[in-house]
Structure formats: structure tokens, C-alpha cells
Enzyme design. Structure first.
Site, PDB file in Angstrom:
ATOM      1  N   ARG A   1      11.766  -5.423   5.090  1.00 51.85           N
ATOM      2  CA  ARG A   1      11.492  -3.998   4.847  1.00 51.85           C
ATOM      3  C   ARG A   1      12.416  -3.104   5.669  1.00 51.85           C
ATOM      4  O   ARG A   1      12.720  -3.373   6.811  1.00 51.85           O
ATOM      5  CB  ARG A   1      10.044  -3.673   5.207  1.00 51.85           C
ATOM      6  CG  ARG A   1       9.808  -2.168   5.119  1.00 51.85           C
ATOM      7  CD  ARG A   1       8.371  -1.803   5.134  1.00 51.85           C
ATOM      8  NE  ARG A   1       7.684  -2.330   6.295  1.00 51.85           N
ATOM      9  CZ  ARG A   1       6.376  -2.260   6.430  1.00 51.85           C
ATOM     10  NH1 ARG A   1       5.639  -1.722   5.485  1.00 51.85           N
ATOM     11  NH2 ARG A   1       5.799  -2.754   7.496  1.00 51.85           N
TER      12      ARG A   1
ATOM     13  N   ARG B   1      -9.637   0.582   8.582  1.00 49.45           N
ATOM     14  CA  ARG B   1      -9.362  -0.842   8.779  1.00 49.45           C
ATOM     15  C   ARG B   1     -10.212  -1.503   9.852  1.00 49.45           C
ATOM     16  O   ARG B   1      -9.885  -2.619  10.291  1.00 49.45           O
ATOM     17  CB  ARG B   1      -7.881  -1.142   8.963  1.00 49.45           C
ATOM     18  CG  ARG B   1      -7.141  -0.463  10.027  1.00 49.45           C
ATOM     19  CD  ARG B   1      -5.733  -1.052  10.071  1.00 49.45           C
ATOM     20  NE  ARG B   1      -4.774  -0.157   9.473  1.00 49.45           N
ATOM     21  CZ  ARG B   1      -3.502  -0.479   9.255  1.00 49.45           C
ATOM     22  NH1 ARG B   1      -3.051  -1.671   9.543  1.00 49.45           N
ATOM     23  NH2 ARG B   1      -2.684   0.386   8.745  1.00 49.45           N
TER      24      ARG B   1
ATOM     25  N   LYS C   1       0.831  -1.213   0.000  1.00 41.74           N
ATOM     26  CA  LYS C   1       0.000   0.000   0.000  1.00 41.74           C
ATOM     27  C   LYS C   1       0.864   1.260   0.000  1.00 41.74           C
ATOM     28  O   LYS C   1       0.654   2.166  -0.794  1.00 41.74           O
ATOM     29  CB  LYS C   1      -0.918   0.032   1.242  1.00 41.74           C
ATOM     30  CG  LYS C   1      -1.855  -1.150   1.366  1.00 41.74           C
ATOM     31  CD  LYS C   1      -2.716  -1.057   2.626  1.00 41.74           C
ATOM     32  CE  LYS C   1      -1.931  -1.068   3.932  1.00 41.74           C
ATOM     33  NZ  LYS C   1      -1.253  -2.334   4.248  1.00 41.74           N
TER      34      LYS C   1
ATOM     35  N   ARG D   1      11.522  -0.977  10.906  1.00 53.64           N
ATOM     36  CA  ARG D   1      10.449  -0.469  11.741  1.00 53.64           C
ATOM     37  C   ARG D   1      10.307  -1.298  13.007  1.00 53.64           C
ATOM     38  O   ARG D   1      10.492  -2.504  12.990  1.00 53.64           O
ATOM     39  CB  ARG D   1       9.129  -0.531  10.948  1.00 53.64           C
ATOM     40  CG  ARG D   1       8.690   0.810  10.444  1.00 53.64           C
ATOM     41  CD  ARG D   1       7.579   0.678   9.443  1.00 53.64           C
ATOM     42  NE  ARG D   1       6.382  -0.001   9.951  1.00 53.64           N
ATOM     43  CZ  ARG D   1       5.226  -0.063   9.286  1.00 53.64           C
ATOM     44  NH1 ARG D   1       5.132   0.503   8.090  1.00 53.64           N
ATOM     45  NH2 ARG D   1       4.192  -0.685   9.789  1.00 53.64           N
TER      46      ARG D   1
HETATM   47  P1  AP5 Z   1       4.891  -1.632   1.931  1.00 49.26           P
HETATM   48  O1  AP5 Z   1       4.529  -0.795   0.766  1.00 49.26           O
HETATM   49  O2  AP5 Z   1       5.667  -0.991   3.034  1.00 49.26           O
HETATM   50  O3  AP5 Z   1       3.608  -2.386   2.506  1.00 49.26           O
HETATM   51  P2  AP5 Z   1       2.274  -1.837   3.173  1.00 49.26           P
HETATM   52  O4  AP5 Z   1       1.113  -2.456   2.483  1.00 49.26           O
HETATM   53  O5  AP5 Z   1       2.315  -0.345   3.255  1.00 49.26           O
HETATM   54  O6  AP5 Z   1       2.349  -2.536   4.575  1.00 49.26           O
HETATM   55  P3  AP5 Z   1       2.515  -1.950   6.051  1.00 49.26           P
HETATM   56  O7  AP5 Z   1       3.253  -2.961   6.858  1.00 49.26           O
HETATM   57  O8  AP5 Z   1       3.014  -0.544   6.049  1.00 49.26           O
HETATM   58  O9  AP5 Z   1       1.076  -1.958   6.536  1.00 49.26           O
HETATM   59  P4  AP5 Z   1       0.695  -1.880   8.023  1.00 49.26           P
HETATM   60  O10 AP5 Z   1      -0.762  -1.841   7.904  1.00 49.26           O
HETATM   61  O11 AP5 Z   1       1.235  -2.897   8.918  1.00 49.26           O
HETATM   62  O12 AP5 Z   1       1.416  -0.579   8.550  1.00 49.26           O
HETATM   63  P5  AP5 Z   1       0.875   0.868   8.769  1.00 49.26           P
HETATM   64  O13 AP5 Z   1       2.023   1.764   8.702  1.00 49.26           O
HETATM   65  O14 AP5 Z   1      -0.288   1.138   7.900  1.00 49.26           O
HETATM   66  O15 AP5 Z   1       5.712  -2.892   1.382  1.00 49.26           O
HETATM   67  C1  AP5 Z   1       6.279  -3.837   2.279  1.00 49.26           C
HETATM   68  C2  AP5 Z   1       7.679  -4.282   1.793  1.00 49.26           C
HETATM   69  O16 AP5 Z   1       7.558  -4.992   0.558  1.00 49.26           O
HETATM   70  C3  AP5 Z   1       8.634  -3.144   1.520  1.00 49.26           C
HETATM   71  O17 AP5 Z   1       9.928  -3.528   1.926  1.00 49.26           O
HETATM   72  C4  AP5 Z   1       8.592  -2.948  -0.005  1.00 49.26           C
HETATM   73  O18 AP5 Z   1       9.823  -2.463  -0.517  1.00 49.26           O
HETATM   74  C5  AP5 Z   1       8.299  -4.371  -0.490  1.00 49.26           C
HETATM   75  N1  AP5 Z   1       7.457  -4.409  -1.673  1.00 49.26           N
HETATM   76  C6  AP5 Z   1       6.310  -3.687  -1.916  1.00 49.26           C
HETATM   77  N2  AP5 Z   1       5.758  -4.013  -3.109  1.00 49.26           N
HETATM   78  C7  AP5 Z   1       6.570  -4.983  -3.635  1.00 49.26           C
HETATM   79  C8  AP5 Z   1       6.531  -5.746  -4.858  1.00 49.26           C
HETATM   80  N3  AP5 Z   1       5.537  -5.569  -5.772  1.00 49.26           N
HETATM   81  N4  AP5 Z   1       7.509  -6.665  -5.069  1.00 49.26           N
HETATM   82  C9  AP5 Z   1       8.513  -6.832  -4.136  1.00 49.26           C
HETATM   83  N5  AP5 Z   1       8.609  -6.145  -2.980  1.00 49.26           N
HETATM   84  C10 AP5 Z   1       7.642  -5.233  -2.724  1.00 49.26           C
HETATM   85  O19 AP5 Z   1       0.346   0.762  10.265  1.00 49.26           O
HETATM   86  C11 AP5 Z   1       1.264   0.569  11.342  1.00 49.26           C
HETATM   87  C12 AP5 Z   1       0.537   0.561  12.672  1.00 49.26           C
HETATM   88  O20 AP5 Z   1      -0.120   1.829  12.866  1.00 49.26           O
HETATM   89  C13 AP5 Z   1      -0.576  -0.474  12.829  1.00 49.26           C
HETATM   90  O21 AP5 Z   1      -0.068  -1.726  13.226  1.00 49.26           O
HETATM   91  C14 AP5 Z   1      -1.428   0.200  13.924  1.00 49.26           C
HETATM   92  O22 AP5 Z   1      -0.805   0.098  15.178  1.00 49.26           O
HETATM   93  C15 AP5 Z   1      -1.380   1.651  13.501  1.00 49.26           C
HETATM   94  N6  AP5 Z   1      -2.440   1.997  12.535  1.00 49.26           N
HETATM   95  C16 AP5 Z   1      -2.254   2.431  11.247  1.00 49.26           C
HETATM   96  N7  AP5 Z   1      -3.437   2.674  10.653  1.00 49.26           N
HETATM   97  C17 AP5 Z   1      -4.397   2.387  11.574  1.00 49.26           C
HETATM   98  C18 AP5 Z   1      -5.811   2.431  11.572  1.00 49.26           C
HETATM   99  N8  AP5 Z   1      -6.507   2.798  10.464  1.00 49.26           N
HETATM  100  N9  AP5 Z   1      -6.477   2.077  12.699  1.00 49.26           N
HETATM  101  C19 AP5 Z   1      -5.813   1.711  13.806  1.00 49.26           C
HETATM  102  N10 AP5 Z   1      -4.465   1.631  13.890  1.00 49.26           N
HETATM  103  C20 AP5 Z   1      -3.760   1.973  12.781  1.00 49.26           C
HETATM  104 MG    MG Z   2       2.663   1.045   4.834  1.00 53.73          MG
END
Ligand code: AP5
Ligand code: MG
Ligand code: ZN
Length: 232
Positions: free
Chosen positions: A134, A95, A13, A167
Site C-alpha cells: 500500500r 473497533r 475499508k 504509511r
Molecule cells: P485499504 O482500503 O487501505 O484497506 P483498509 O481496510 O482501509 O485497511 P487499513 O490498513 O487502513 O486499516 P487499519 O485499520 O489498519 O488502518 P486505519 O487507518 O483505520 O486497502 C489496503 C491496500 O489494498 C491498498 O493498497 C489498496 O489499494 C489495496 N486494495 C484494496 N482493495 C483491493 C482489492 N479489492 N483488490 C486489490 N487490492 C485492493 O487505522 C490506523 C491506526 O489508527 C490504527 O492502527 C490505530 O492506531 C488508530 N485507530 C484508527 N481507528 C481506531 C479506533 N477506532 N480505535 C482506536 N485506534 C484507532
Molecule cells: Mg484504511
């Protein structure tokens, strides 16, 4: 016009939102990035959420929705001032069912609409490999992967020279917790948005550029095209 990117942790994402937001003239709104910024700043909000964040737990809906409300207000203010953002490109929000309902209210209250919801579909084995490898820039937030997309100099951001680190929630126990929460809380939202006729499914298990093209094509089918192209 707002667009939602949905998918499990590691589905790409953030990677895709960074590439697509400028192209679509949408503001990248990542609740995860907003929470990481709050934690890094040491603000009251940051202190209040750090423990839940580090364990991979979700932050309370009310807290999350209030941050999104501020972003939507800021986008509207920017547009009123002649700015280029046409809306939000949501990454990691909503989410929970409660967040989805709140988003409907926030958007309806402003006379705006959600134009499309993109599901980035990736098999579980791939998700775990991506998250474990990552790395992210502490300064500008650019995402890397030790194997698939490493920075030119290990530990140094290509874009801004900032420090590239792992992270806090990309440790195995937190990864497992986050993936569980996705399947329990967030996956049901896909059916909800399918029911509203807004969902487009894209294969996320292919090279980054191919995924970007697939999302752009799905959005174009819904009249969300690149800024400057014909749009509805
Ligand atoms: P990346 O693009 O970083 O993946 P992502 O889908 O953004 O996954 P996240 O882990 O960031 O999602 P998340 O939901 O856990 O974290 P968030 O920050 O939202 O890609 C991942 C890796 O793969 C990278 O290394 C990239 O280079 C590689 N990659 C990507 N595409 C590729 C491809 N096509 N081929 C090969 N490699 C590839 O949330 C973090 C925390 O914040 C949550 O746990 C929670 O505590 C809080 N939080 C955030 N939003 C909410 C919410 N709405 N409600 C409540 N708590 C929330
Ligand atoms: Mg992300
Ligand atoms: Zn950087």
C-alpha cells in the site's frame, strides 16, 4: 442514517469508503485518517497518540469516541444548513466493544440510527500482500497499491499531484500487531452486530469495482440506496 464498514486491516475499508461515500451521500468518517491528520498537524492530540499509532496499537476509546462525536455533530450541523450528507460512513470505527456501546449512545442521543454494518471478508494472506504494497497520498489521502493500483508516475498522486508514500504503520512488525488486534478486539463485534440483525457479509477478495457493487447491493437490501434514488 449511518453505515459501518468493518474488516481487517487491508480488507479495503478505506478504498471502498472513498468510492461509496459520494454515491450514498454519506460522509466518510475514518478514525485512522483523523488520527493521521492530527499527527501531521503536530497538535497536542497528534503528539499524544503518535507512539501508539506508529506501533500499530489502538488509541484509547475515550479519545477516539470524542473525535467521532465531533464528526457526528458536524454532519448534523451541515444537514441542518441544507448540506447533502445524510449521515456517516464509518471506516475503522468502532473497533472495540466499548466503542460500539459509545456509538449506540451517541446515535440514540441524536435520534439517529445505524442502518447497516458491512463486513468486508478477505483471507489473511491477501491482507498481508495488500498492506505491504500500500501507498498513500500525503495531501489528499488517496490510497494506491504498488502492484494492483499504482499511481501513473511513481510517488506522485494522480488526483492532486501530492507525494505518495508508505504509511508509518505498514511495516511488517506493525502490520502483524494490527492484525492481531483485529482478531482479538474487533472480530467479536461482528457477532455483536449480527445479533442486532444489522450485519451483511461481502466477499472482499475480488476486484475493487466488484466489491463496491457487492456492498451497494447489500445496502440496497437495507434501503440504503444511492442519493437521488428512492429511499426510505
Ligand atoms: P485499504 O482500503 O487501505 O484497506 P483498509 O481496510 O482501509 O485497511 P487499513 O490498513 O487502513 O486499516 P487499519 O485499520 O489498519 O488502518 P486505519 O487507518 O483505520 O486497502 C489496503 C491496500 O489494498 C491498498 O493498497 C489498496 O489499494 C489495496 N486494495 C484494496 N482493495 C483491493 C482489492 N479489492 N483488490 C486489490 N487490492 C485492493 O487505522 C490506523 C491506526 O489508527 C490504527 O492502527 C490505530 O492506531 C488508530 N485507530 C484508527 N481507528 C481506531 C479506533 N477506532 N480505535 C482506536 N485506534 C484507532
Ligand atoms: Mg484504511
Ligand atoms: Zn493526492
Amino acid at each position: 442514517m449511518h453505515v459501518i464498514l468493518m474488516g481487517a486491516q487491508g480488507s479495503g475499508k478505506g478504498t471502498q469508503a472513498e468510492r461509496l461515500a459520494p454515491r450514498l451521500a454519506l460522509r466518510h468518517v475514518s478514525t485512522g485518517n483523523l488520527f493521521r491528520a492530527a499527527i501531521a498537524s503536530g497538535s497536542d492530540l497528534g503528539l499524544a497518540i503518535k507512539a501508539a499509532y506508529d506501533h500499530g496499537e489502538l488509541i484509547a476509546d475515550a479519545t477516539t469516541v470524542s473525535l467521532v462525536d465531533l464528526e457526528l455533530a458536524s454532519i448534523a450541523a451541515e444537514r441542518a444548513g441544507g448540506g447533502s450528507s445524510r449521515g456517516a460512513l464509518f471506516d475503522g470505527f468502532p473497533r472495540t466493544p466499548g466503542q460500539a456501546e459509545s456509538l449506540n449512545d451517541l446515535v440514540a442521543r441524536r435520534g439517529e440510527a445505524i442502518s447497516a454494518v458491512i463486513e468486508i471478508a478477505v483471507p489473511l494472506e491477501t491482507l498481508v500482500t495488500r498492506l505491504a504494497g500500500r501507498r498513500v497520498c500525503t495531501t489528499c489521502g488517496r490510497t494506491y497499491h504498488v502492484e494492483f493500483d499504482p499511481p501513473t508516475v511513481a510517488g506522485v498522486c494522480d488526483r492532486c499531484g501530492g507525494e505518495v508514500i508508505q504509511r508509518e504503520d505498514d511495516r511488517p512488525d506493525a502490520i502483524a500487531r494490527r492484525l492481531d488486534l483485529f482478531f482479538a478486539q474487533t472480530e467479536p463485534l461482528l457477532a455483536y452486530y449480527r445479533g442486532l440483525g444489522l450485519l451483511e457479509r461481502v466477499d472482499g477478495d475480488q476486484p475493487v469495482e466488484r466489491v463496491t457493487d457487492a456492498i451497494a447491493a447489500a445496502l440496497a437490501r437495507r434501503d440504503v440506496s444511492a442519493a437521488g434514488e428512492a429511499r426510505s
